[in-house]
Design an enzyme around this catalytic site. Structure first.
Site, PDB file in Angstrom:
ATOM      1  N   ARG A   1       0.858  -1.194   0.000  1.00 45.89           N
ATOM      2  CA  ARG A   1       0.000   0.000   0.000  1.00 45.89           C
ATOM      3  C   ARG A   1       0.894   1.243   0.000  1.00 45.89           C
ATOM      4  NH1 ARG A   1      -2.386  -3.276   4.178  1.00 45.89           N
ATOM      5  NH2 ARG A   1      -4.425  -4.081   3.576  1.00 45.89           N
TER       6      ARG A   1
ATOM      7  N   GLU B   1     -11.804  -4.205  -7.898  1.00 44.21           N
ATOM      8  CA  GLU B   1     -12.517  -3.794  -6.688  1.00 44.21           C
ATOM      9  C   GLU B   1     -13.775  -3.013  -7.021  1.00 44.21           C
ATOM     10  OE1 GLU B   1      -9.784  -1.383  -4.422  1.00 44.21           O
ATOM     11  OE2 GLU B   1      -8.804  -0.700  -6.244  1.00 44.21           O
TER      12      GLU B   1
ATOM     13  N   ASP C   1     -13.230  -3.683  -0.969  1.00 44.05           N
ATOM     14  CA  ASP C   1     -13.989  -2.699  -1.737  1.00 44.05           C
ATOM     15  C   ASP C   1     -14.985  -3.357  -2.678  1.00 44.05           C
ATOM     16  OD1 ASP C   1     -13.330  -0.194  -0.791  1.00 44.05           O
ATOM     17  OD2 ASP C   1     -11.517  -0.044  -1.990  1.00 44.05           O
TER      18      ASP C   1
ATOM     19  N   ARG D   1     -18.364  -0.673   4.783  1.00 44.20           N
ATOM     20  CA  ARG D   1     -17.781  -1.650   5.700  1.00 44.20           C
ATOM     21  C   ARG D   1     -17.576  -1.090   7.101  1.00 44.20           C
ATOM     22  NH1 ARG D   1     -12.864  -2.955   4.811  1.00 44.20           N
ATOM     23  NH2 ARG D   1     -12.359  -1.306   3.344  1.00 44.20           N
TER      24      ARG D   1
ATOM     25  N   CYS E   1      -6.407 -10.035  -2.477  1.00 44.93           N
ATOM     26  CA  CYS E   1      -5.629  -9.330  -1.449  1.00 44.93           C
ATOM     27  C   CYS E   1      -6.512  -8.673  -0.396  1.00 44.93           C
ATOM     28  CB  CYS E   1      -4.718  -8.287  -2.094  1.00 44.93           C
ATOM     29  SG  CYS E   1      -5.604  -7.013  -3.011  1.00 44.93           S
TER      30      CYS E   1
END
Length: 950
Positions: free
Chosen positions: A682, A811, A835, A845, A882
């Site tokens: 990230r 996503e 996502d 979420r 992931c």
């Protein structure tokens, strides 16, 4: 936004009265196919509620919300009545702007009109000869130069000239005086030295209104051949009042001004020095506007009628903007206040207006003639009523697993604090001293916690809290409220809550959950200000139950007594969860506010692996839990002993198991846990570690560290994935109504191509022929992929990278649906199930109520994963997962069965997932996955997996 064009203007209309004029207007809308004929009834209904006369011979007739069903297309039309039409028994209308709007788009038109109405234009409107003249009158803006206390900032911390420019731009942007892109016009080469440490810069592009911002640093820094401490930033619009600007520059060139600027540290004093408008030090009250369509004509008229009953002056500002007269309808409409924004009213001291503030606040709270639902959590008040939750807890029930392990013990319930304090203070100096003492006390406590804390993760959190308390912008903002006679606790809470709400709105869930840290540290200071005493910890081991557990709450507790943690809200990546994992305390979060009704001392059993908890479990259940806990510890120990062995099923199908990585320095930890690759780096956390955008050299060094530590293992890098509401301090982005659906991920970096180009260059330079995999986030359209790939191709011409693969994250549902097309062009897919689940199920979420329903094992998500894998494998491309689903024990066999080639997860999960895969049969997993696709819910999938694999 609406654009007024000549064909929208109907000249030389006539009507004997308003009813005939409305019929004329309705006919125009019908002829232009904007509305059905029935819309006329809505125009009459609106006039019956409140006349739509705006001022200066202009009216803005529009339908009621109920008449929107008759609107075919949003639009506006202008009708010119040169002979005039008496509109409300008193005022004559020469121009009617009739609006057909399906929502609140017409507010944009009102802002255009009301800016024009700051001058007397009625005679010009009446005698206009053609449509072009009408539009010119309406769009004309008087020459202005905004010079205001809100545009001055002092004591800023700087390291280079970029800090000056960013701060100057921020002030202008906060007041909506410049647009995104203005900062790009501020080239340090164009700085002009006015006096010794006083410099100026100006720019003309991306300017909405001429203005001047002034920033003064806490120290001088070297610049060019001299030094700089104060910067004057001039935003030049074509309506710039050059005479006012010249007066300001003449003043600044006076030798004595430099010394006076050096001596002043208060922005109000500097405002007075340069002749800027200052914020009156008047009594004030604040309220959040709850009107669904903002402060439009009808509620604004009601507000004006109320404020005009008081002789004293009353002013109002939106979200800490400039104050205008609350008795001016045109100025109120020009503010364009929208639902959810904060109105601050101030009243002239020693007049009846001060007593009227409470009645004005009450009127706004009640909707100013419209039905509204008050936004309770944003309305300032001295007391907050405790909400009572009536739902009963049934057992067993679930929350979100946040820290692994089983625990049981008596419930220790700590309900949310409701601080009580006076809204206003009696002495500004005394309130500032109270705040200073409270800050000093909390800082001392934090230093003590840091000194006695062994876990490095906790130390880092507390050090971040110290940074928050030392933020000069925070102190300055709170002092502004103190200067308006707010009490220290009221001013502190107001700023912290506003900052926390902005943080919570960020699109990146990891960043958004840091709002809890702001509230955590905010409550610590508030507790000192309000003399609140912390609850005493029980002597025996217990289950801590709270609305949300702040990091300092967890760290201060005795981990030998806290058997487990159960919270009403929160997410698995919140700081409280991170701290719980660091201390090895089982934890469940997001279990709803009902848990706060658990009777104290009741035995609670929690399972941090599944999120399940039970109230008053039987002794047999407790015995089973103890036995299961021992088995878990044994399984983890064995898994860690074999973590470097590959993940191969019983029938010899191998899956790559990789680690998700946020911090560069955690690479070695991932390798030690058996990571065969980094499946997600990230990089936004790399950018967050710097006060300004890291250049190619800085980035290359950090990426090279990861590649060096991986020693030949593949590295999958996600390009910068930020966006939404102020995600990076040096990358200002307009606030968005829905950041999750806004400018984020690849949408942002394609709009900042140089930023993307620099990152890609740093990555390929660091590779040195080692396996590098670059992927672009938030790709929803094939055009975005191709645009990003084109930039990378340009970089590769100069910096070849032979061992490179390029892919995208799946996503966004649209990307999964066009996977067959994308698979022909990409080298791989990485599915971000966090996502993808959020966007497919339309569930945030982090939502306190719905988050538990955002389950990645929902059949709709599995179908999208299945389609993505099939499309990729048809083109001999690989697919990774992931998201958090990759480490979910119930999801692992399903993902394997769907054909996923790589699973990437937090490093600590790798040993157990590898051990699980070694016990699976790939053929069985394939059959399991096909059955899971036929299930009707996520619960059904989980139940099926449980029955099949235990």
């Amino acid at each position: 936004m609406f654009v007024l064009e000549p064909q929208h203007v109907h000249m030389n209309q006539s009507a004997k009265d308003k009813a005939e004029a409305l019929e004329c207007l309705a006919n125009i809308l019908v002829q232009d196919q904007l509305v059905k004929a029935d819309y006329l009834s809505g125009l009459h209904a609106r006039e019956a509620q409140s006349a739509t006369y705006l001022g200066q011979g202009i009216a803005i007739p529009h339908g009621t919300p109920q008449s929107r069903e008759f609107i075919l297309e949003t639009g506006i039309r202008l009708a010119h009545f040169p002979k005039g039409v008496v509109w409300d028994g008193e005022n004559t209308v020469y121009l009617a702007v009739v609006i057909a709007a399906k929502s609140d788009e017409h507010l944009q038109v009102l802002q255009i009109l009301t800016r024009a109405l700051s001058q007397d234009v009625s005679d010009q409107v009446q005698h206009a000869k053609n449509a072009a003249q009408i539009i010119e009158i309406l769009q004309a803006q008087p020459e202005t130069l905004v010079l205001h206390e809100n545009l001055i900032e002092t004591q800023i911390q700087v390291t280079d000239i970029d800090d000056f420019l960013w701060s100057a731009n921020k002030l202008l942007k906060q007041q909506k005086l410049v647009e995104a892109g203005f900062i790009s016009q501020l080239d340090p080469k164009n700085l002009i030295q006015i006096q010794d440490t006083l410099w100026s810069i100006s720019a003309k592009n991306y300017v909405s209104q001429s203005a001047v911002s002034i920033v003064k640093a806490d120290q001088t820094i070297d610049f060019k051949n001299g030094q700089i401490q104060t910067l004057i930033c001039i935003a030049q619009h074509e309506q710039l009042d050059y005479q006012q600007l010249q007066r300001l520059l003449d003043l600044l060139f006076q030798p004595q001004i430099q010394q006076q600027l050096n001596d002043q540290h208060n922005r109000q004093d500097i405002a007075k020095l340069v002749g800027a408008e200052t914020i009156p030090d008047w009594p004030s009250q604040r309220i959040v506007l709850a009107n669904a369509h903002g402060l439009h004509a009808r509620p604004a008229t009601q507000l004006v009628n109320i404020t005009k009953t008081y002789q004293g002056e009353i002013r109002v500002a939106v979200d800490d903007g400039q104050f205008i007269s609350a008795k001016s309808l045109t100025k109120l409409l020009a503010m364009g206040c929208k639902y959810g924004q904060t109105l601050t009213f101030i009243a002239e001291p020693d007049t009846d207006a001060v007593e009227g503030l409470s009645k004005i606040i009450q009127a706004v709270q009640q909707g100013l003639g419209e039905e509204v639902e008050a936004i309770e959590h944003k309305i300032d008040s001295q007391q907050t009523n405790t909400l009572e939750f009536e739902e009963e807890i049934t057992t067993p029930t679930t929350g979100i697993p946040a820290s692994t392990g089983l625990a049981f013990g008596p419930a220790h319930v700590i309900k949310p604090k409701h601080f009580q304090y006076e809204r206003f203070g009696n002495n500004v100096k005394a309130e500032k001293e109270k705040l200073e003492i409270a800050l000093h006390s909390v800082k001392n406590t934090l230093h003590q916690l840091i000194a006695k804390t062994e876990a490095n993760e906790i130390k880092q959190i507390f050090m971040a809290h110290l940074e928050m308390l030392d933020d000069p912008d925070l102190i300055q903002q709170v002092h502004q409220s103190l200067n308006q006679n707010l009490s220290a606790p009221a001013a502190w809470h107001q700023y912290i809550e506003k900052a926390a709400q902005a943080q919570a709105a960020l699109p990146d869930r990891l960043l958004a959950e840091r709002a809890a840290d702001l509230r955590d540290i905010g409550d610590k200071v508030l507790a000192v200000l309000c003399n609140e005493v912390a609850a005493q910890e029980p002597e025996q081991p217990y289950i801590l139950i709270m609305h949300d557990v702040g990091p300092s709450d967890v760290a201060r507790l005795n981990k030998d007594r806290v058997a487990g943690i159960l919270t009403a809200v929160g997410g698995a990546s919140a700081h409280s969860a991170i701290v719980a994992r660091a201390l090895g305390i089982p934890a469940i979060v997001g279990a709803s506010d009902a848990v706060l009704n658990i009777t104290p001392h009741t035995t609670v059993l929690i399972n941090g692996d599944t999120g399940a908890f039970e109230i008053n479990p039987s002794q047999a259940q407790i015995d089973d839990a103890i036995q299961e806990r021992e088995l878990q510890q044994q399984r983890r120990h064995e898994a860690e002993q074999h973590c470097h062995e590959p993940a191969i099923t019983l029938d010899q199908h191998q899956v790559e198991v990789a680690a998700n990585l946020g911090k560069i320095l955690d690479t070695e930890k991932a390798v030690n846990y058996g990571a065969e690759a980094i499946g997600l780096l990230r990089t936004e956390l790399v950018f967050m570690a710097h006060r300004q955008a890291p250049d190619e050299d800085v980035q290359e060094k950090e990426y090279r560290h990861v590649l060096d530590t991986l020693a030949g293992r593949p590295l999958v890098v996600r390009t910068l994935d930020v966006g939404g509401d102020k995600p990076l301090p040096y990358l200002p982005i307009d606030a968005e109504e829905n950041p999750f659906l806004g400018v984020r991920g690849i949408r942002l970096t394609l709009r900042k191509p140089q930023l993307l180009r620099q990152q890609l260059t740093a990555l390929v330079r660091a590779a040195d022929d080692r396996p590098l995999r670059i992927m672009f986030p938030m790709v929803g359209r094939i055009e975005e992929w191709r645009a990003a790939k084109a930039i990378l191709d340009e970089v590769l011409l100069k910096h070849p990278c032979p061992n490179l693969e390029v892919g995208i994250m799946i996503e966004v549902p649209s990307a999964a649906l066009i996977a067959p097309l994308l698979a022909k062009e990409v080298d791989f897919f990485s599915i971000g199930t966090n996502d993808l689940t959020q966007y497919t199920l339309a569930i945030d979420r982090g939502h306190p109520v719905l988050s538990g329903e955002a389950d990645g094992l929902h059949p709709s998500i599995l179908m999208l994963i299945d389609q993505t894998v099939r499309a990729a494998h048809a083109q001999q491309k690989w697919v990774g997962v992931c998201g958090e689903l990759a480490a979910d024990p119930k999801a692992v066999p399903v993902l394997l069965g769907l054909g996923v080639d790589e699973l990437s997860m937090s490093a600590s999960s790798i040993p157990l997932v590898k051990a699980q895969i070694r016990q699976l049969n790939f053929a069985d997993c394939q059959q399991l996955a096909q059955q899971a696709l036929k299930c009707e819910s996520a619960f059904a999938v989980r139940s099926f997996v449980e029955q099949t694999h235990g």
